[in-house]
Design an enzyme around this catalytic site. Structure first.
Site, PDB file in Angstrom:
ATOM      1  N   GLU A 254       0.711  -1.116   0.044  1.00 46.99           N
ATOM      2  CA  GLU A 254       0.106   0.020   0.001  1.00 46.99           C
ATOM      3  C   GLU A 254       0.871   1.374  -0.003  1.00 46.99           C
ATOM      4  OE1 GLU A 254      -3.499   1.951   3.007  1.00 46.99           O
ATOM      5  OE2 GLU A 254      -2.117   0.466   3.585  1.00 46.99           O
ATOM      6  N   LYS A 320      -9.669   1.539  -1.992  1.00 48.76           N
ATOM      7  CA  LYS A 320     -10.091   0.942  -0.602  1.00 48.76           C
ATOM      8  C   LYS A 320     -11.180   1.340  -0.014  1.00 48.76           C
ATOM      9  CE  LYS A 320      -7.291   1.278   3.916  1.00 48.76           C
ATOM     10  NZ  LYS A 320      -6.408   1.836   4.718  1.00 48.76           N
ATOM     11  N   CYS A 356      -4.823  -3.335   3.448  1.00 48.77           N
ATOM     12  CA  CYS A 356      -4.822  -2.705   4.960  1.00 48.77           C
ATOM     13  C   CYS A 356      -5.978  -2.972   5.814  1.00 48.77           C
ATOM     14  CB  CYS A 356      -3.959  -1.467   4.813  1.00 48.77           C
ATOM     15  SG  CYS A 356      -3.015  -1.283   6.402  1.00 48.77           S
TER      16      CYS A 356
END
Length: 482
Positions: A254, A320, A356
């Site tokens: 990321e 995300k 994440c």
């Protein structure tokens, strides 16, 4: 699945027997049959955790190329077609020359078949580690795999001498003879994972191997700098390494473009295009799909935390979905959430993408699996903090079990002197099996894991633990109850 970076004392020499033909396969050389984009032999060579590689078999057109790429030594059977024990003895002679008179006491021999393309580096490393005073072999379907074993060199030489013909040589002797004289305390076995014990003696075997052989994925744990030029150079270096190691896809962390705690709007507006162009250039140059974290323009003063996928036959952007508003951080102040799940197809391997903080939300991973994902790519910039390391490992293992998918997590390597509050990674990149086992992992330093996906292992896990099917039924109950 295969990974690397194992270090044990002494030399390890892999002897690969590569002259295998089968009448049931029409007399072809099984070691040169294509499996998932490369030959069976090449898959064995790149999986073997050895200091030296020796290939014993007839001369082939690919020998010079494989020798250059893997520093492998190719030697001919003497005489040709004299059988596996004679070929092995020829390889042991070559191993002695490699040692150049050195002490063989701590030298281990990995004895491998060139027609076993699903062998895993972590399995071979485990066998090697047990071979200081014993012989360690793979056990698959209740049978000892004679061509997937680790021997102390001195014990192997003694075993060869013990079964040689009285007039000398080993012509037409089978490998079974070599193992028959081992005492009960001399041989230990390790069970196979998935279909790594498969060889290719029949067309049905070959079909099963090809159905099982998934993509080769490289997970890069790299340090991300506030100097974007440094990050570009890191990506160049890492892509070259992944390509050299035969990867089909490279997974970067990321925020590979620029770390958190920098001007994300500037990165999205002024730097993302150049970053995307670099990824596309490297993908074309290395014939490699590259997955990397970037930032793209969103609404107002916010950006999207975007994972870009670029490469042969693959073009996707994942934004995300779950934003890190926790532990005092407020990612939603600078990042706008995405709304769509993303999967990509890589030569028949379906890969989902999450980022994440998404890893805390099981429903996203089960949804990706229900969309067909065999494995889920998880680029990370994990935040430091009390218990955060334990949480990460627990969450990765839980998401693997929730989705019965392989989890491939690539984190940033933390800067050694960093004291800021923005997440900069903790390392600990990992490969997790569909039943929640940690199959390979890194520490805090930079490094690379390489894994060959075994699609049959995933299918087997889903048959034995059908949580995706059962969860669908439970969803119907919950909807009726609401």
């Amino acid at each position: 699945m295969a990974s690397d970076d194992d270090h044990t004392p002494g030399h390890t020499i892999a002897i690969v027997l590569a002259g295998g033909t089968s009448s049931r396969m029409g007399g072809v050389d099984k070691t040169r049959l294509p499996v998932a984009g490369t030959s069976s032999l090449e898959r064995v060579l790149r999986a073997a955790p050895a200091d030296h590689l020796i290939v014993v078999g007839p001369e082939q057109q690919d020998a010079a190329d494989l020798q250059a790429r893997y520093s492998a030594r190719f030697v001919r059977e003497d005489p040709p077609g004299s059988g596996p024990l004679a070929a092995l003895a020829r390889g042991v002679d070559e191993a002695k020359q490699l040692l150049a008179g050195g002490d063989p006491a701590f030298t281990r021999i990995l004895l491998l078949g060139g027609d076993m393309p699903l062998l895993r580096t972590e399995t071979l490393a485990a066998l090697r580690e047990h071979a200081n005073d014993r012989v360690a072999a793979l056990e698959a379907d209740g049978r000892t795999q004679f061509l997937c074993a680790a021997w102390p060199l001195r014990r192997l030489r003694a075993a060869l001498d013990a079964v040689a013909h009285p007039e000398g040589g080993w012509q037409d002797l089978s490998l079974r003879r070599l193992y028959a004289d081992l005492g009960p305390d001399e041989l230990i076995t390790r069970p196979a994972h998935g279909h790594e014990g498969a060889d290719m003696d029949t067309p049905e075997d070959l079909d099963q191997v090809r159905r099982s052989a998934g993509a080769r994925i490289a997970l890069a744990q790299v340090r991300i700098s506030e100097d974007v030029a440094d990050n570009f150079e890191t990506v160049r270096r890492t892509a070259a390494e992944a390509a050299e190691r035969g990867a089909d896809l490279l997974l970067l962390p990321e925020a590979t473009l620029t770390p958190f705690g920098t001007d994300l709007c500037r990165a999205a507006e002024q730097l993302h295009q150049a970053f995307e162009a670099l990824i596309e250039q490297l993908s074309a140059q290395h014939d490699l799909v590259i997955v990397a974290g970037s930032f793209t323009v969103a609404d107002g003063d916010r950006v999207h935390n975007t994972v870009i996928v670029r490469g042969p036959g693959a073009h996707a952007d994942y934004r995300k979905i779950h934003l890190f508003d926790a532990y005092g951080s407020r990612e939603s102040e600078t990042v706008a959430p995405g709304t769509d799940l993303v999967t990509i197809d890589l030569g028949g391997t379906c890969l989902g993408i999450a980022t994440c903080y998404d890893v805390r939300f099981a429903e996203q991973f089960t949804a990706l699996a229900r969309q067909g994902a065999h494995a889920i790519l998880v680029p990370l910039a994990w935040a430091e903090g009390p218990t955060k390391s334990e949480q990460l490992r627990l969450l990765l293992r839980a998401r693997a079990l929730d989705s019965t998918s392989v989890i491939l997590a690539a984190d940033q390597a933390p800067p050694p002197d960093y004291t800021g509050r923005a997440p900069r990674g903790i390392g600990e990149s990992a490969v997790i099996s569909p039943l929640g086992q940690v199959q390979a992992e890194l520490g805090r330093e930079e490094g690379m894991l390489v894994v060959d996906l075994d699609l049959a292992e995933i299918d087997d896990a889903r048959r034995s633990l059908p949580v995706l099917e059962h969860g669908t039924a439970a969803d119907d109950v919950f909807r009726r109850s609401s």
